[in-house]
Design a protein around this motif. Structure first.
Motif, short mmCIF file in Angstrom:
data_model
loop_
_atom_site.label_atom_id
_atom_site.label_comp_id
_atom_site.label_asym_id
_atom_site.label_seq_id
_atom_site.Cartn_x
_atom_site.Cartn_y
_atom_site.Cartn_z
N TYR A 69 0.61 -7.65 4.28
CA TYR A 69 0.22 -6.24 3.90
C TYR A 69 1.11 -5.32 4.68
CZ TYR A 69 -2.78 -1.89 4.46
OH TYR A 69 -3.35 -0.95 4.31
N LYS B 269 -8.62 -0.59 -1.54
CA LYS B 269 -7.67 -0.80 -0.66
C LYS B 269 -7.97 -1.55 0.61
CE LYS B 269 -4.52 2.91 -1.44
NZ LYS B 269 -3.32 3.80 -0.87
N ARG B 270 -9.10 -1.36 1.18
CA ARG B 270 -9.54 -2.43 2.19
C ARG B 270 -9.89 -3.48 1.55
NH1 ARG B 270 -14.17 1.12 5.17
NH2 ARG B 270 -14.44 -0.83 6.49
N PHE B 271 -10.31 -3.91 0.53
CA PHE B 271 -10.50 -5.17 0.06
C PHE B 271 -9.17 -6.00 -0.01
CE2 PHE B 271 -10.59 -7.89 -4.03
CZ PHE B 271 -11.54 -8.93 -3.63
N CYS B 272 -8.21 -5.10 -0.55
CA CYS B 272 -6.93 -5.88 -1.00
C CYS B 272 -6.25 -6.06 0.46
CB CYS B 272 -5.84 -4.77 -1.55
SG CYS B 272 -6.27 -4.68 -3.23
N ALA B 273 -6.46 -5.22 1.42
CA ALA B 273 -5.95 -5.29 2.87
C ALA B 273 -6.36 -6.61 3.42
CB ALA B 273 -6.10 -4.22 3.66
N GLY B 274 -7.78 -6.57 3.36
CA GLY B 274 -8.41 -7.90 3.64
C GLY B 274 -7.93 -9.24 3.14
N LYS C 262 2.54 -1.08 4.38
CA LYS C 262 2.46 -0.04 4.07
C LYS C 262 3.61 0.93 3.95
CE LYS C 262 -0.99 2.80 5.85
NZ LYS C 262 -2.08 2.86 4.80
N ARG D 146 -10.55 3.81 -1.74
CA ARG D 146 -10.76 3.21 -0.33
C ARG D 146 -11.13 1.84 -0.15
NH1 ARG D 146 -10.05 6.03 4.47
NH2 ARG D 146 -10.96 5.20 6.20
N GLU D 147 -12.33 1.62 -0.98
CA GLU D 147 -13.16 0.46 -0.89
C GLU D 147 -12.21 -0.73 -1.48
OE1 GLU D 147 -17.07 -1.40 -3.17
OE2 GLU D 147 -16.28 0.57 -3.57
N ASP E 212 0.92 -1.12 0.04
CA ASP E 212 -0.08 -0.05 -0.12
C ASP E 212 0.94 1.31 -0.14
OD1 ASP E 212 -2.00 1.84 0.46
OD2 ASP E 212 -2.44 1.15 2.24
N SER F 33 -14.90 -0.51 -10.10
CA SER F 33 -14.15 -0.88 -8.68
C SER F 33 -14.64 -2.41 -8.47
CB SER F 33 -14.75 -0.23 -7.46
OG SER F 33 -14.32 1.09 -7.54
#
Lengths: 119, 456
Positions: free
Chosen positions: B415, B405-410, B417, B402-403, B262, B372
């Motif tokens: 992960y 990024k959150r999906f990839c983080a999950g 940064k 943001r959506e 990220d 997205s």
């Protein structure tokens, strides 16, 4: 008839160069990699060598150094898709006369090649 | 480098007062000890308690430096002075002794650590030693120090707290040390507030106290290597984890992992590309199939430059580069990225028969072509395809919704940064948890290499 050697692994670019220079009474030899280029230079003794920076067996700068070592007076110009001053500097240092980027306008590209063949 | 070069240059002057201030735990003692070690001609005056603490906790302070540490009210020999005359007698013994050393040319800087504890001791002494109360009067002491600096002696004062006061107004130079704790990670900084007569190139530096020593972490700008050298191969072997060739000292990838980098949008392109290219170069040099759909800051020209930089010409047979742009070169696959299903078909075709492949997905490039929802579907598809083949999927990019990024983080197994902090690149792992590290990019070895320094 003048002879040039194009060192580039792309047949598309080879066809492009052939089309651009077809009316100019120039023989175009093609080498797909550095090793083939060194062999063809020995055999065909081209007046001008066009070298791409990315080849499948070595980089163009390395090839220029090798050509320069054996054929001090060879006229070499770089024709590449890598538009970076750093790489151009490396190429000039190795002994290239010019550094042309492949998206050069067709007319300009042709003019440059003819200029180097005449001089 | 232990302290910023501006501070060192400032202390080359004569008769300057430097104030080092900061809240407790920001590293004032370590910073000033590092200064003493660097300067070689500085004396360190402190209280007995701090001196004992230095003896116990800072083994890197060598014997030579220890000889220059003095306890404020300790018993030291001194002799009459020509340069300082009777002024000498206005100070406690320790400073009298040090002023003798100044006169001999051995010392030109006096470090006082810390201002509050020294003044506290002086107040006690002022009461205890009535006949020498002038020596121990804090106000007089302060004025006498100012006179001392007028006489050409450099004074460095460490002070608790960051408020503006007489000291900060009078000092010729002020640096503030600070720290913040974010998600359990410490971030340290030095702010140069003023250094009279010195050009401040950078007002803020990242700072680390690793191994109890002060390190000012410097940002290195990318330099094209004069002599390219072969990127060193790290063997990829089943059962040994998969090297990233960047973060191996702190974490390892496992076969089948999805890695999410990220990157904050202002992290410099060279750092971003070196992080992903190092892993790519290693996969290619291990003769493993690698596919890259490059992130937005890697256009075809940039990618070709990276191939040149990492000397990957001989490995191109195993590399597939997916672009939507028109390219002359054959080795760049042109894909219609507007069609998610077609993109999936191309990926399936490329991955056919591949064992342990690497796929680098610049997800920010897809934003121009897919919605997205489609991007998330494609990422999910990719993850399954790569996992089936025990490969590695690296998802990278800078700007995104943001959506996503959150999906990839999950869905990611790892992960990481990477942020830009005042021009420096700082990384930390969220999965797995890691400390914060300062990234440096060097090409001294003939290829781009990321060097990590822990911030602690």
């Amino acid at each position: 008839m003048k002879r040039i050697l194009l060192v580039d692994d792309s047949p598309l670019f080879y066809n492009f160069v052939r089309n651009v220079l077809k009316k100019e009474n120039i023989e175009i030899e093609w080498a797909k990699n550095g090793r083939e280029a060194l062999r063809k230079i020995k055999e065909k003794k081209p007046e001008l060598i066009l070298v791409d920076i990315i080849l499948s067996d070595m980089n163009g700068v390395e090839l220029i150094r090798k050509i320069r070592r054996d054929w001090e007076k060879a006229k070499i110009i770089v024709i590449t898709g890598v538009d970076k001053d750093y790489v151009a500097e490396d190429a000039f240092e190795a002994g290239a006369l010019d550094y042309l980027v492949k998206n050069l306008p067709l007319g300009e590209f042709k003019k440059k090649i003819l200029k180097y063949l005449e001089n | 480098m232990s302290v910023p070069s501006e501070v060192k240059d400032f202390l080359q002057k004569e008769g300057v007062i430097l104030l080092i201030r900061g809240l407790p735990g920001t590293g004032k003692t370590i910073f000033s000890l590092s200064l003493m070690m660097d300067l070689r001609n500085a004396a360190y005056i402190t209280t007995e308690k701090v001196a004992k603490d230095i003896e116990r906790n800072y083994p890197w302070v060598d014997e030579d430096a220890k000889k220059r540490i003095f306890i404020l009210d300790g018993k030291y020999d001194f002799s009459p002075s020509t340069r300082f005359e009777n002024f000498l007698y206005l100070f406690p013994n320790s400073i009298r002794h040090v002023l003798n050393l100044v006169e001999n040319g051995e010392i030109n800087t006096i470090i006082l650590d810390s201002w509050h504890t020294i003044l506290q001791e002086m107040r006690f002494k002022e009461i205890e030693e009535r006949e020498r109360r002038e020596v121990y009067n804090p106000d007089r002491f302060f004025l006498n120090l100012l006179k001392l600096s007028d006489m050409g002696v450099n004074i460095i004062i460490c002070k608790e707290g960051i408020e503006e006061d007489d000291l900060s107004y009078v000092a010729d130079g002020v640096v503030t040390l600070h720290k913040k704790v974010e998600n359990g990670r410490i971030f340290r900084g030095i702010t140069i507030d003023k250094l009279r007569g010195i050009e401040i190139k950078r007002a803020e530096y990242v700072f680390s106290l690793k191994d109890g020593k002060a390190h000012t972490l410097l940002l290195q700008h990318f330099k094209h290597p004069r002599n390219l050298r072969e990127f060193p191969v790290k063997e990829i072997k089943i059962g040994r984890g998969v090297p990233s060739c960047v973060f191996d000292s702190i974490l390892r990838f496992k076969r089948g992992d999805t890695i999410f980098y990220d990157f904050e949008e202002y992290v410099s392109k060279e750092y971003h590309l070196t992080v992903i290219m190092s892993t790519l170069a290693n996969f290619l040099k291990n003769n493993l199939k690698s596919i890259i759909l490059p992130p937005n800051d890697m256009d075809a020209n940039e990618l070709k430059y990276q191939i040149y930089l990492f000397s990957l010409e001989k490995e191109l047979k195993n590399l597939r580069m997916l672009y939507n742009e028109e390219e002359m070169e054959e080795y760049i696959e042109q894909v219609n990225m507007k069609d998610e299903k077609l993109l999936e078909e191309v990926v399936k075709r490329e991955l056919e028969g591949a064992s342990m492949p690497l796929f680098i997905l610049g997800y920010d490039r897809l934003h121009s072509y897919l919605s997205s929802h489609e991007i998330m579907q494609f990422i999910d598809f990719l993850r399954n395809e790569i996992r089936k083949r025990s490969g590695i999927l690296i998802i990278t990019g800078k700007i995104s919704e943001r959506e996503i990024k959150r999906f990839c983080a999950g869905l990611s197994d790892v992960y990481i940064k990477i942020n830009n902090v005042n021009g420096d690149s700082i990384m930390y792992g969220i999965k797995p948890w890691t400390h914060a590290y300062h990234l440096n990019l060097t090409t001294d070895e003939g290829y781009p290499k990321i060097v990590l320094e822990e911030i602690t």
